[in-house]
Design a protein around this motif. Structure first.
Motif, PDB file in Angstrom:
ATOM      1  N   LEU A   1       0.844  -1.192   0.000  1.00 46.30           N
ATOM      2  CA  LEU A   1       0.000   0.000   0.000  1.00 46.30           C
ATOM      3  C   LEU A   1       0.880   1.242   0.000  1.00 46.30           C
ATOM      4  N   ALA A   2       0.407   2.289  -0.655  1.00 47.99           N
ATOM      5  CA  ALA A   2       1.155   3.545  -0.741  1.00 47.99           C
ATOM      6  C   ALA A   2       0.288   4.688  -0.247  1.00 47.99           C
ATOM      7  N   TYR A   3       0.965   5.701   0.267  1.00 51.08           N
ATOM      8  CA  TYR A   3       0.305   6.913   0.765  1.00 51.08           C
ATOM      9  C   TYR A   3       0.830   8.056  -0.095  1.00 51.08           C
ATOM     10  N   VAL A   4       0.024   8.482  -1.078  1.00 50.83           N
ATOM     11  CA  VAL A   4       0.494   9.443  -2.077  1.00 50.83           C
ATOM     12  C   VAL A   4      -0.533  10.552  -2.271  1.00 50.83           C
ATOM     13  N   PRO A   5      -0.111  11.703  -2.819  1.00 50.54           N
ATOM     14  CA  PRO A   5      -1.080  12.761  -3.122  1.00 50.54           C
ATOM     15  C   PRO A   5      -2.193  12.239  -4.030  1.00 50.54           C
ATOM     16  N   GLU A   6      -3.391  12.700  -3.776  1.00 50.94           N
ATOM     17  CA  GLU A   6      -4.568  12.211  -4.476  1.00 50.94           C
ATOM     18  C   GLU A   6      -4.459  12.372  -5.992  1.00 50.94           C
ATOM     19  N   ASP A   7      -3.927  13.494  -6.444  1.00 47.52           N
ATOM     20  CA  ASP A   7      -3.855  13.739  -7.883  1.00 47.52           C
ATOM     21  C   ASP A   7      -2.890  12.785  -8.575  1.00 47.52           C
ATOM     22  N   VAL A   8      -1.875  12.306  -7.842  1.00 47.40           N
ATOM     23  CA  VAL A   8      -0.925  11.345  -8.403  1.00 47.40           C
ATOM     24  C   VAL A   8      -1.604  10.001  -8.642  1.00 47.40           C
ATOM     25  N   ALA A   9      -2.447   9.610  -7.714  1.00 51.21           N
ATOM     26  CA  ALA A   9      -3.113   8.310  -7.817  1.00 51.21           C
ATOM     27  C   ALA A   9      -4.309   8.325  -8.763  1.00 51.21           C
ATOM     28  N   GLU A  10      -4.920   9.481  -8.973  1.00 52.02           N
ATOM     29  CA  GLU A  10      -6.195   9.576  -9.691  1.00 52.02           C
ATOM     30  C   GLU A  10      -6.215   8.884 -11.051  1.00 52.02           C
ATOM     31  N   PRO A  11      -5.233   9.102 -11.942  1.00 51.96           N
ATOM     32  CA  PRO A  11      -5.292   8.438 -13.253  1.00 51.96           C
ATOM     33  C   PRO A  11      -5.315   6.917 -13.147  1.00 51.96           C
ATOM     34  N   HIS A  12      -4.603   6.381 -12.171  1.00 56.21           N
ATOM     35  CA  HIS A  12      -4.523   4.929 -12.012  1.00 56.21           C
ATOM     36  C   HIS A  12      -5.760   4.376 -11.310  1.00 56.21           C
TER      37      HIS A  12
END
Length: 290
Positions: A234-245
């Protein structure tokens, strides 16, 4: 000679100091030797890996450094007499801050001001900008020291806990932050203090910090996202980074209701008596307009 000494003492490297001064390393080394011979004192201690001031060098740096900084500030101020602002601005920012906030605004500003040069050091550590001689840094609002001037340059930011679907095929999704301790997570380490980043959560006024564990520790958003996409945890990343995936279905989000909005990115810098016109222009261009 004194300028050469200051450059080496501040940079801790003949290579970086020579590049800054625009001269060869051999010329710089010769200049320092001449100064030391003239004073009859060794000013710098040289090893194969680093350069540091001696006691005499520290005293000289402490006493003359501020005067040269005043001179440099006054020279920068003279650029007000030019038709357009000019000069070099050194910034430090995380990889995500650069891509999401800093670069889009710089790309609009710089074409109109060809005499302004911006040097950006991409670093996810909490850099001491005064010690490293940066003009400013870009970090999340909660990470900015209280003694710094802070200017908001981005909107509020949410973080997302995400994982690849193959990962969840082997483990049930966590329903509370506490359950993360039973999951494989991808950690982030800040090189400045060596500590691992705790994951922050909030719900109904209740705040939680969770220290997670896993096989991989990285220091940047790009690497953490790639590891998550490949199913390493699991990763904890900024929302916009994860959004496309998330939209493509490669990643799945959990604990969404525990992810509040945090203060967004801020440009921060120490108080200065007179900022250069180029720096003032940059601050205004980066300022977030809600």
């Amino acid at each position: 000679m004194l300028l050469a000494f200051l450059a080496v003492a501040r940079e801790g490297s003949f290579t970086r100091a020579a590049a800054q001064l625009g001269i060869s390393q051999s010329t710089l080394s010769h200049t320092i030797r001449e100064l030391e011979e003239r004073l009859g004192l060794r000013l710098l201690t040289r090893t194969t890996r680093s350069v540091s001031p001696t006691a005499a060098g520290e005293r000289l740096l402490r006493n003359i450094g501020p005067h040269f900084e005043e001179i440099e500030a006054e020279l920068d101020a003279l650029s007000e007499l030019r038709e357009k602002p000019a000069g070099t601005i050194r910034l430090t920012a995380s990889d995500h801050a650069f891509k999401s906030v800093l670069w889009p605004k710089l790309a609009k500003l710089l074409p109109d001001y060809p005499d302004i040069m911006v040097e950006v050091f991409i670093d996810n550590a909490l850099t001491d900008i005064a010690a490293e001689r940066f003009d400013a840094g870009v970090r999340l609002g909660e990470q900015v020291a209280k003694d710094m001037i802070a200017v908001r340059v981005g909107p509020d930011l949410r973080f997302a806990v995400v994982g690849a679907k193959p990962y969840f095929a082997k483990r049930p999704p966590p329903t509370t932050p506490q359950e993360l301790t039973g999951h494989i997570c991808i950690n982030q380490r800040f090189s400045t203090n060596g500590g691992l980043w705790s994951w922050d959560f909030e719900r109904d006024g209740r705040e939680l910090k969770v220290r997670v564990d896993g096989q991989i520790v990285l220091n940047g958003t790009v690497g953490i996202l790639e590891a998550a996409l490949d199913g390493f945890g699991l990763a904890y990343v900024p929302e916009d980074v994860a959004e496309p995936h998330l939209k493509s279905g490669r990643l799945m989000r959990v604990l969404d209701e525990w992810s509040p909005a945090w203060p967004g990115y801020h440009l921060y810098y120490p108080s200065r008596r007179q900022a250069s016109p180029a720096f003032t222009l940059l601050v205004d261009a980066l300022r977030h307009k809600s």
